[in-house]
Design a protein around this motif. Structure first.
Motif, PDB file in Angstrom:
ATOM      1  N   ARG A 233     -10.205   7.152  -1.986  1.00 40.13           N
ATOM      2  CA  ARG A 233     -10.554   5.714  -2.018  1.00 40.13           C
ATOM      3  C   ARG A 233     -12.069   5.542  -1.870  1.00 40.13           C
TER       4      ARG A 233
ATOM      5  N   LEU B 133     -10.269   5.025 -13.846  1.00 38.24           N
ATOM      6  CA  LEU B 133      -9.707   3.725 -13.463  1.00 38.24           C
ATOM      7  C   LEU B 133      -9.863   3.548 -11.948  1.00 38.24           C
ATOM      8  N   TYR B 134     -11.123   3.363 -11.519  1.00 37.78           N
ATOM      9  CA  TYR B 134     -11.452   3.418 -10.101  1.00 37.78           C
ATOM     10  C   TYR B 134     -10.882   2.256  -9.302  1.00 37.78           C
ATOM     11  N   ARG B 135     -10.844   1.069  -9.883  1.00 42.75           N
ATOM     12  CA  ARG B 135     -10.277  -0.071  -9.146  1.00 42.75           C
ATOM     13  C   ARG B 135      -8.782   0.134  -8.913  1.00 42.75           C
ATOM     14  N   ASP B 136      -8.105   0.728  -9.893  1.00 40.40           N
ATOM     15  CA  ASP B 136      -6.680   1.050  -9.717  1.00 40.40           C
ATOM     16  C   ASP B 136      -6.498   2.118  -8.630  1.00 40.40           C
TER      17      ASP B 136
ATOM     18  N   LEU C 107      -5.390   8.773 -12.018  1.00 39.65           N
ATOM     19  CA  LEU C 107      -6.097   7.522 -12.326  1.00 39.65           C
ATOM     20  C   LEU C 107      -7.608   7.704 -12.120  1.00 39.65           C
ATOM     21  N   TYR C 108      -7.955   8.435 -11.072  1.00 38.68           N
ATOM     22  CA  TYR C 108      -9.376   8.692 -10.792  1.00 38.68           C
ATOM     23  C   TYR C 108     -10.009   9.500 -11.928  1.00 38.68           C
TER      24      TYR C 108
ATOM     25  N   THR D 112      -2.218   9.042  -8.340  1.00 37.70           N
ATOM     26  CA  THR D 112      -3.447   8.318  -8.001  1.00 37.70           C
ATOM     27  C   THR D 112      -4.680   9.120  -8.408  1.00 37.70           C
TER      28      THR D 112
ATOM     29  N   SER E  46      -6.692   0.413  -5.251  1.00 47.82           N
ATOM     30  CA  SER E  46      -5.448  -0.328  -5.007  1.00 47.82           C
ATOM     31  C   SER E  46      -4.313   0.623  -4.618  1.00 47.82           C
ATOM     32  N   SER E  47      -4.194   1.761  -5.316  1.00 46.10           N
ATOM     33  CA  SER E  47      -3.128   2.735  -5.023  1.00 46.10           C
ATOM     34  C   SER E  47      -3.289   3.347  -3.639  1.00 46.10           C
TER      35      SER E  47
ATOM     36  N   LYS F  42      -2.206   0.890  -1.104  1.00 43.25           N
ATOM     37  CA  LYS F  42      -0.743   0.794  -1.129  1.00 43.25           C
ATOM     38  C   LYS F  42      -0.121   1.967  -0.370  1.00 43.25           C
TER      39      LYS F  42
END
Length: 845
Positions: A672, A644-647, A639-640, A636, A650-651, A654
């Motif tokens: 987040r 890819l902040y929206r992903d 991704l940051y 995660t 979401s992670s 989750k």
């Protein structure tokens, strides 16, 4: 002319050989040899052996001594080199001047003394290989091995020792020295005492030189003593005395004969008489500490531990010059207390050992390790002692408390008087050259407030807070904030000093004030509750340390049992029952183990401890789950980093649903919130940060979230909060890049890129920038100049480029500064105009 020609080194004639043999011997070689002999003699005479350790077999110069020897050794090398250069007659692979090999031998030793071990190795190797028919080649080989041992080149040592042992021509008269060298090798490489002993036995047997024989015998006695062969060691020390050693070696032989006393010999009383007789001899005054130490060793052998402790304390007390002996006395005391076990005194004496013992001593590492492992234990033991004492006093009436405090003040005054008498006695002894001491009356109680050792937090705490202090009674005291401040903490003023200044003792010395003692006694229910809380927490720590670090299960049981008996409503009662279950299970006390197991299962069936008892693999399964969470968090966070902040949001959500209350929840929530700050409104960002602060008050992420929130609130009027999508953020410490728009008017044949290169050379000669083209938004070509460590560096470059350079008119208005992170966002959003708005608001203010 005929004589000169006949003495040439070019010809191997009778006259030339005789001439060069004569001149080389009585000119350069003789003088060089005498200088080397004189310096080696001085080296041996100035050497002081440390008899507290196994003596070195050979005396070599230290690094400092090697530096001091350089001038004289250079003369040796210079004279020897001239002999070789002017007088060597080397014909048909043979040297015909007999002093040349001896001269090489001098050069090798001089190089060794200078510390030039590689050069010495080459010289000795040449001597061995080039003079195959000369006996001195074996001297070269022996010195080659000694040089390699000093270099710790064990592989080469093995090679040449095997070569030597296979050589049937090796001279018998050198076998003693060779065995001594091999013993030195074994001791220095692996400290292999077992294998070194027979080598030294041979060295003693085959050596005729009295000084070497005496030294080898003493070291052999030390090795036997080290291995526990006391009778053999005793006999060897007696052999050394027969070889008429100097006074110091003779003294240490007598001391070690006492230390190596063999119970089977039944001569303990004779040894005691001899040692006590030595105490009466004023010549031994410098060595009284060693004599008392030997008496202590004798007492230990006879299983009289209390007497041994007295002698060891006396040894440390009279040791003023030999601080190493003081350290060894402390070390022996620490071992006695540790084995009792009395961990508070053990830690104090191990700590004292590390203060006085040199770090290169073989006992230092052991003392230091023991001291460190005991520090936490002792800290908790003292907490229990102190709080128990305070709680005990709190149950007394006010009148009884004051009576007790008056007793403590009276004891303190008495102690100060004893200190004064002891100091005067020490000064008198020093002024009169004496080493005797005065026994000051008085003792210490086992109760906390009368026990100086128990009152202390250890010398380590003392050194940490105050540094080195004068050695005096109760020198270990350090924690001046304890319930009853340490007697003697009077700011350096004694009671007599205060009186002479006309100041009331009560005002000058808090230890004479009742309030000092009474103020920390718990007075009400809440204060007593806090004191009990400190006790139970310390007890649990004590139990764990005993169980895990020392495997002292009886002491661990005592600590945990006190918790379950006296503090059964405490939060630590559950883990204490579990620890007792584990200890009794290990000791195969099945009935007691079942008792604590049943308590856990009946009273806390859904606790983690219950799960572990019911499922031995529970910990492994929990560990596997934690590893999954950590792996998911790493992915995660990646991704940051990619923007890819929206992903990321979401992670994180989750993770919250899948892992629920995992150990990384605080980090997921904070990540987040940061992602929300990248892609949502400023109000949503602030709400997310506030949630992190409220949900994780004890986690480090709280401070980080609070810092960001404070920054937003302070700068709420800036365009960061009102940018179109709030996609870009200000981060002055992030890496920065300078962007310049490229169009047909400013990029003819790469002209702009070349001009920027010239600008960089002119203004930033020592910096290396990467200048390359990029395409943004599918239609905008830009030059990217990177990299800058932060905003300040980038803006300095920007200012020079757009205001002072020849390019100013071209690039002004189409040049921007951007962070690495914002550049990723720009690539994704593909909206340069939005970033320009952000840039103008945040960089051109």
């Amino acid at each position: 002319m005929t004589v000169l020609a006949s003495c040439s080194t070019k010809k191997n004639t009778f006259m030339s050989r005789n001439y060069h043999n004569l001149v080389s011997h009585y000119n350069g070689y003789f003088n060089a040899r005498e200088i080397l002999k004189a310096e080696n003699k001085k080296l041996i005479e100035n050497h002081k052996d440390d008899y507290s350790q196994v003596l070195p077999i050979f005396i070599y110069p230290t690094e400092e001594q090697s530096k001091a020897l350089i001038p004289q050794m250079d003369i040796v090398i210079e004279k020897s080199s001239k002999v070789i250069e002017r007088h060597s007659i080397y014909h048909r692979k043979k040297e015909h001047v007999k002093w040349i090999d001896d001269t090489y031998y001098l050069v090798g030793q001089a190089q060794f003394n200078k510390g030039l071990l590689v050069s010495a190795e080459e010289t000795f190797l040449y001597l061995y290989q080039a003079f195959k028919k000369e006996p001195i080649r074996y001297d070269g080989l022996l010195w080659l091995i000694r040089t390699l041992i000093q270099q710790k080149d064990w592989e080469k040592v093995d090679t040449y020792t095997r070569l030597l042992e296979d050589d049937v021509n090796f001279p018998k008269e050198k076998e003693g020295l060779y065995n001594a060298i091999y013993a030195d090798y074994l001791l220095k490489k692996d400290k292999d005492v077992e294998k070194a002993i027979p080598r030294l036995e041979e060295a003693v047997k085959l050596t005729d030189d009295k000084r070497s024989k005496r030294r080898y015998t003493y070291i052999l006695a030390q090795l036997y003593q080290k291995k526990g062969y006391l009778k053999k060691a005793n006999d060897l020390y007696a052999d050394v005395l027969k070889l008429r050693p100097d006074y110091v070696m003779a003294f240490n032989c007598k001391i070690n004969r006492a230390i190596a006393y063999d119970v089977a010999s039944n001569n303990a009383e004779d040894i005691k008489k001899q040692l006590k007789k030595m105490l009466k001899d004023s010549k031994n005054e410098e060595f009284f500490d060693q004599i008392y130490y030997a008496l202590a060793e004798l007492a230990i052998t006879q299983k009289d531990e209390p007497l041994a402790v007295q002698y060891l304390k006396k040894s440390a007390q009279v040791s003023t010059v030999n601080v190493k002996q003081k350290a060894l006395s402390y070390y022996k005391l620490a071992g006695i207390y540790f084995n009792r076990p009395d961990y508070i005194n053990a830690q104090a004496y191990y700590d004292s050992t590390t203060i006085y013992l040199p770090k290169d001593h073989e006992a230092y590492f052991l003392a230091d390790e023991k001291n460190k492992s005991l520090l936490e234990l002792v800290k908790n033991l003292k907490i229990v002692q102190l709080q128990d004492s305070l709680l005990k006093i709190s149950n007394l009436s006010e009148k009884e408390q004051k009576r007790l405090v008056n007793d403590l003040i009276a004891e303190y005054k008495s102690k100060k008087e004893r200190e004064r008498l002891a100091e005067e006695a020490a000064q008198f002894a020093a002024q009169n050259g004496g080493g005797s001491t005065i026994n000051i009356p008085g003792g210490s109680s086992s109760w906390y407030f009368y026990n100086p050792t128990s009152m202390a937090f250890g010398m380590s705490e003392f050194k940490r807070q105050w540094g080195d202090r004068k050695l005096q009674d109760d020198w270990r005291r350090s924690n001046k904030q304890s319930a009853f401040p340490e007697p003697g903490d009077d700011g350096g003023n004694s009671g007599s000093d205060v009186a002479s200044a006309g100041v009331a003792a009560k005002d000058a010395d808090p230890n004479l004030d009742q309030d000092t003692y009474l103020k920390n006694i718990p007075k009400d229910y809440n204060e007593k509750l806090i004191a009990h809380g400190k006790v139970v927490e310390a007890l649990y720590n004590i139990g764990l340390i005993f169980k895990e670090s020392f495997e002292d299960f009886p002491s661990g049981i005592n600590a945990f049992e006190r918790i379950v008996e006296q503090y059964d409503t405490s939060q630590l009662a559950l883990p204490a029952h579990y620890q007792l279950y584990r200890i009794y299970l290990k000791q195969e006390e099945k009935v007691l183990a079942e008792k604590h197991k049943d308590w856990v299962l009946e009273n806390h069936p859904f606790s983690e401890y219950a799960y572990i008892i019911k499922n031995p693999n529970y910990n492994k399964q929990t560990k596997a789950t934690k590893e999954k969470v950590e792996s998911f968090y790493t992915a995660t966070y990646r991704l940051y980093e990619y923007g890819l902040y929206r992903d990321v949001i979401s992670s994180c959500e989750k993770a919250d649903s899948v892992f629920n209350s995992d150990h990384l929840k605080a980090k997921f929530d904070y990540l987040r919130a940061k992602a929300i700050g990248k892609v949502r409104s400023i109000d949503e960002f602030k709400t997310a940060l506030k949630s992190v602060i409220a949900d994780h008050p004890d986690d480090p992420v709280k401070e980080q979230a609070q810092s960001i929130l404070d920054y937003i609130n302070k700068n709420s009027s800036t365009p960061v909060a009102t940018s179109i999508k709030n996609s870009y953020v200000v981060n002055p410490e992030d890496g920065h890049i300078v962007l310049v728009e490229v169009n047909s008017s400013n990029n003819k044949n790469d002209n702009l890129k070349n001009q920027i290169a010239i600008f960089n050379q002119q203004f930033f000669r020592n910096d290396k920038f990467d200048v390359s083209k990029i395409l943004i938004g599918g239609n905008q070509n830009m030059l990217m100049i990177r990299s800058f460590d932060n905003k300040a560096q980038a803006m300095n470059y920007y200012s020079l480029l757009t205001r002072t350079s020849d390019l100013a008119e071209i690039v002004n208005g189409i040049t921007y500064v951007i962070t690495n992170e914002n550049l990723r966002t720009l690539f994704k959003e593909k909206n340069l105009s939005e970033y320009i708005t952000f840039f103008n608001a945040n960089y051109k203010k």
